[in-house]
Design a protein around this motif. Structure first.
Motif, PDB file in Angstrom:
ATOM      1  N   PRO A 155      -5.067   3.314  -1.005  1.00  0.00           N
ATOM      2  CA  PRO A 155      -5.676   2.996  -2.302  1.00  0.00           C
ATOM      3  C   PRO A 155      -6.377   1.636  -2.276  1.00  0.00           C
ATOM      4  O   PRO A 155      -6.102   0.782  -1.428  1.00  0.00           O
ATOM      5  CB  PRO A 155      -4.475   2.975  -3.253  1.00  0.00           C
ATOM      6  CG  PRO A 155      -3.319   2.597  -2.381  1.00  0.00           C
ATOM      7  CD  PRO A 155      -3.598   3.206  -1.029  1.00  0.00           C
ATOM      8  N   GLU A 156      -7.272   1.436  -3.242  1.00  0.00           N
ATOM      9  CA  GLU A 156      -8.031   0.189  -3.321  1.00  0.00           C
ATOM     10  C   GLU A 156      -7.138  -1.019  -3.543  1.00  0.00           C
ATOM     11  O   GLU A 156      -7.454  -2.129  -3.094  1.00  0.00           O
ATOM     12  CB  GLU A 156      -9.062   0.269  -4.450  1.00  0.00           C
ATOM     13  CG  GLU A 156     -10.159   1.286  -4.225  1.00  0.00           C
ATOM     14  CD  GLU A 156     -11.154   1.304  -5.380  1.00  0.00           C
ATOM     15  OE1 GLU A 156     -10.945   0.549  -6.354  1.00  0.00           O
ATOM     16  OE2 GLU A 156     -12.139   2.047  -5.286  1.00  0.00           O
ATOM     17  N   ASP A 157      -6.026  -0.832  -4.265  1.00  0.00           N
ATOM     18  CA  ASP A 157      -5.173  -1.961  -4.611  1.00  0.00           C
ATOM     19  C   ASP A 157      -4.067  -2.224  -3.595  1.00  0.00           C
ATOM     20  O   ASP A 157      -3.144  -2.988  -3.853  1.00  0.00           O
ATOM     21  CB  ASP A 157      -4.551  -1.761  -5.994  1.00  0.00           C
ATOM     22  CG  ASP A 157      -3.808  -0.430  -6.122  1.00  0.00           C
ATOM     23  OD1 ASP A 157      -3.599   0.240  -5.087  1.00  0.00           O
ATOM     24  OD2 ASP A 157      -3.442  -0.062  -7.252  1.00  0.00           O
ATOM     25  N   SER A 158      -4.161  -1.608  -2.414  1.00  0.00           N
ATOM     26  CA  SER A 158      -3.161  -1.876  -1.392  1.00  0.00           C
ATOM     27  C   SER A 158      -3.287  -3.327  -0.926  1.00  0.00           C
ATOM     28  O   SER A 158      -4.396  -3.826  -0.698  1.00  0.00           O
ATOM     29  CB  SER A 158      -3.348  -0.950  -0.185  1.00  0.00           C
ATOM     30  OG  SER A 158      -2.485  -1.334   0.873  1.00  0.00           O
ATOM     31  N   VAL A 161      -5.416  -3.873   2.495  1.00  0.00           N
ATOM     32  CA  VAL A 161      -6.832  -3.552   2.680  1.00  0.00           C
ATOM     33  C   VAL A 161      -7.494  -4.714   3.421  1.00  0.00           C
ATOM     34  O   VAL A 161      -7.377  -5.883   3.016  1.00  0.00           O
ATOM     35  CB  VAL A 161      -7.534  -3.311   1.330  1.00  0.00           C
ATOM     36  CG1 VAL A 161      -9.048  -3.255   1.518  1.00  0.00           C
ATOM     37  CG2 VAL A 161      -7.027  -2.022   0.698  1.00  0.00           C
ATOM     38  N   GLU A 195      -8.999  -0.001   5.798  1.00  0.00           N
ATOM     39  CA  GLU A 195      -9.860  -0.200   4.641  1.00  0.00           C
ATOM     40  C   GLU A 195      -9.505   0.777   3.523  1.00  0.00           C
ATOM     41  O   GLU A 195      -8.907   1.830   3.767  1.00  0.00           O
ATOM     42  CB  GLU A 195     -11.333  -0.017   5.039  1.00  0.00           C
ATOM     43  CG  GLU A 195     -11.810  -0.927   6.168  1.00  0.00           C
ATOM     44  CD  GLU A 195     -11.824  -2.391   5.787  1.00  0.00           C
ATOM     45  OE1 GLU A 195     -11.751  -2.695   4.570  1.00  0.00           O
ATOM     46  OE2 GLU A 195     -11.915  -3.243   6.694  1.00  0.00           O
ATOM     47  N   SER A 196      -9.891   0.432   2.314  1.00  0.00           N
ATOM     48  CA  SER A 196      -9.690   1.318   1.178  1.00  0.00           C
ATOM     49  C   SER A 196     -10.349   2.658   1.444  1.00  0.00           C
ATOM     50  O   SER A 196     -11.496   2.721   1.912  1.00  0.00           O
ATOM     51  CB  SER A 196     -10.293   0.671  -0.078  1.00  0.00           C
ATOM     52  OG  SER A 196     -10.314   1.589  -1.149  1.00  0.00           O
TER      53      SER A 196
END
Length: 222
Positions: A155-158, A161, A195-196
């Motif tokens: 996910p983007e909020d990991s 990233v 990466e996201s």
């Protein structure tokens, strides 16, 4: 490699064609005369017999097989075939087809099954893999190694990233196998960042899955 397949229906024949194309010798076994169709897989051996009967498996020469695949539409027959192959003939590798998901728990080494293949589970895993982000999806279970092949779309909020894989504190008994990104397959190195949107494939112990989810997707998993 010599492979015996119990069940010469559409599934068994399809498996046989793939194995023969890869250079293996295949014997198809079925007790239903209507399923014996040598013209469908002409390079295979065929045997009209009941794979649940010891005498039939002796006739098939199962002691000379490297792998036995139980691929009938009857879970009981698949279990009995795998058990006989393993205990009576010492076949090194057995694969059992699971037709009904409620029976999957039976397809273990206790019944002579090294690997079970559940069509319902595979289909549901493919659906989950296609639509979920930040959740682990179990794709396959390695019975002998007590480990699973799992997938997560990052996910983007990991918090990881953009971080190199070598700096990520992976849980015990967990290995990142492959990174899928933009249609490309990447072999992870210590310097390779994630990466996201990356699809990450891991081999991990079952008791490490929850920790892996929390590590990579703490927002979703606390």
């Amino acid at each position: 490699m010599r492979v015996a397949i119990a069940g010469a229906g559409a599934v068994g024949r399809s498996i046989a064609r793939e194995l023969i194309a890869n250079g293996h010798r295949v014997l198809l076994i079925d007790k239903n005369p209507e399923s014996i169709k040598p013209d469908r897989v002409p390079k295979a051996e065929w045997l009209l017999a009941d794979s649940c009967e010891l005498s039939s498996l002796e006739e098939a020469g199962l002691e000379h097989c490297d792998v036995v695949i139980s691929a009938t539409g009857d879970d009981k027959a698949n279990l009995v075939t795998a058990l006989l192959a393993k205990t009576e003939f010492g076949v090194p590798r057995t694969v059992g087809r699971v037709n009904h998901p409620n029976n999957e728990w039976l397809f273990t080494e206790a019944w002579g099954v090294d690997v079970n293949v559940s069509t319902p589970r595979i289909m549901s895993a493919l659906v989950e893999e296609a639509v979920t982000v930040g959740d682990l999806v179990r794709l396959f279970t390695f019975r002998r190694g007590n480990a699973n092949l799992v997938e997560m779309t990052l996910p983007e909020d990991s918090p990881y990233v953009g971080k190199p894989t070598g700096l990520i504190p992976w849980p015990e008994n967990t290995a990142l196998v492959t990174i899928l990104r933009d249609g490309q397959v990447y072999t992870p190195s210590a310097e390779q960042p994630i990466e996201s949107g990356d699809e990450l494939l891991f081999v991990t112990a079952a008791d490490s899955e929850e920790e892996l989810e929390r590590l990579l997707a703490p927002v979703e998993h606390g």
